[in-house]
Structure formats: structure tokens, C-alpha cells
Write an enzyme that holds these catalytic residues in place. Structure first.
Site, short mmCIF file in Angstrom:
data_model
loop_
_atom_site.label_atom_id
_atom_site.label_comp_id
_atom_site.label_asym_id
_atom_site.label_seq_id
_atom_site.Cartn_x
_atom_site.Cartn_y
_atom_site.Cartn_z
N GLY A 8 70.91 81.69 18.19
CA GLY A 8 69.85 82.06 19.10
C GLY A 8 68.48 81.84 18.49
O GLY A 8 68.37 81.47 17.31
N HIS A 9 67.48 82.07 19.27
CA HIS A 9 66.10 81.87 18.86
C HIS A 9 65.65 82.91 17.84
O HIS A 9 66.11 84.05 17.87
CB HIS A 9 65.18 81.92 20.09
CG HIS A 9 65.45 80.81 21.06
ND1 HIS A 9 66.47 80.90 21.99
CD2 HIS A 9 64.87 79.60 21.21
CE1 HIS A 9 66.47 79.78 22.70
NE2 HIS A 9 65.52 78.98 22.25
#
Length: 145
Positions: A8-9
Site C-alpha cells: 500500500g501507499h
């Protein structure tokens, strides 16, 4: 056993990884790949591919991402088209992750995917909704039901 790759970011993946490890302990075939600001999609793709190779024991690999349609999700999806037995789930949260980690030895990748999506609807709630459940229980008890 299914391999699990969180991605994920920012630091989403390692944050969730560390929290899960604190709650249920270190897990085999479980890793986290962040997508920090400044990392290229090519670098992320390379890291995801390497993580796939390291976590895949032949039973399949489940990619768990933060946002459906984001770069981590899309790159995991590309890998799923290139390799058999990969599933990609977006919108992962702590309750779902813990359930996956605890059940992955006994369920196949397709069943895990289906159960995760069904259970996802139950892991989101609010304090108000929880109070409503309690009010219903209290009313049923006072009515003698």
C-alpha cells in the site's frame, strides 16, 4: 500454506504488518511492501515480484492492498495475470488481515478470497451502530424474549 503480501501507499503495509505481528506473533510466508513517495512503479513491481517468489510455496499468494485501483493494487493485478494462484484484495483492514492469517493453513485461496469479501462487510461499524445492537438486546431481554 498461502503466502500473504501486504502492500500500500506510504507506510500502510509495514504499519499493518507490525500491528498484526504484535497481536498474533511473527508469521511465516508473510511480508509487507510499502510504496513510499518517490518510489517508481517499476521499483514497486520488482519488489512485489520478489516478495511473490519468496512467499509462494505452491499453495498460492494473496496480495492485500490498501486502495482498489491504486498502483499497489494494479501492479499486484498484473502479477496475477502472469502467475497462477494469485488473488488480489483491495481495502484490507486489521480484522480481515488477522482472520486471513489465522485461517490460511486450512482454506484454499479461492475460499479465503470469498470469505474475506463476505466478512469485510461485517468489520466496518460505528459506535452508534454498536449501541443500536445493545439497545435491541436490552429491549428483547426486558420484553422477555
Amino acid at each position: 500454506m498461502l503466502g500473504i503480501i501486504l502492500t500500500g501507499h506510504g507506510s500502510f503495509a509495514t504499519g499493518l504488518y507490525e500491528a498484526a505481528s504484535q497481536i498474533i506473533g511473527k508469521q511465516p510466508q508473510f511480508t509487507a511492501i510499502n510504496f513510499p513517495d518517490g518510489m517508481s512503479s517499476e521499483q514497486l513491481e520488482e519488489q512485489l515480484h520478489q516478495a511473490y517468489q519468496e512467499t509462494n510455496s505452491g499453495d498460492g499468494v494473496l496480495f492485500l492492498t490498501d486502495i482498489v485501483g491504486g498502483s499497489p493494487f494494479r501492479l499486484a493485478a498484473i502479477l496475477s495475470y502472469q502467475h497462477p494462484n494469485i488473488e488480489v484484495i483491495g481495502g484490507i483492514n486489521m480484522p480481515l488481515l488477522l482472520e486471513i492469517l489465522l485461517l490460511r493453513e486450512n482454506l484454499d485461496i479461492t475460499t479465503i478470497r470469498q470469505e474475506t469479501i463476505e466478512n469485510g462487510r461485517q468489520t466496518i461499524t460505528s459506535l452508534w451502530h454498536e449501541h443500536q445492537k445493545q439497545s435491541t438486546i436490552d429491549k428483547e431481554c426486558s420484553d422477555g424474549i
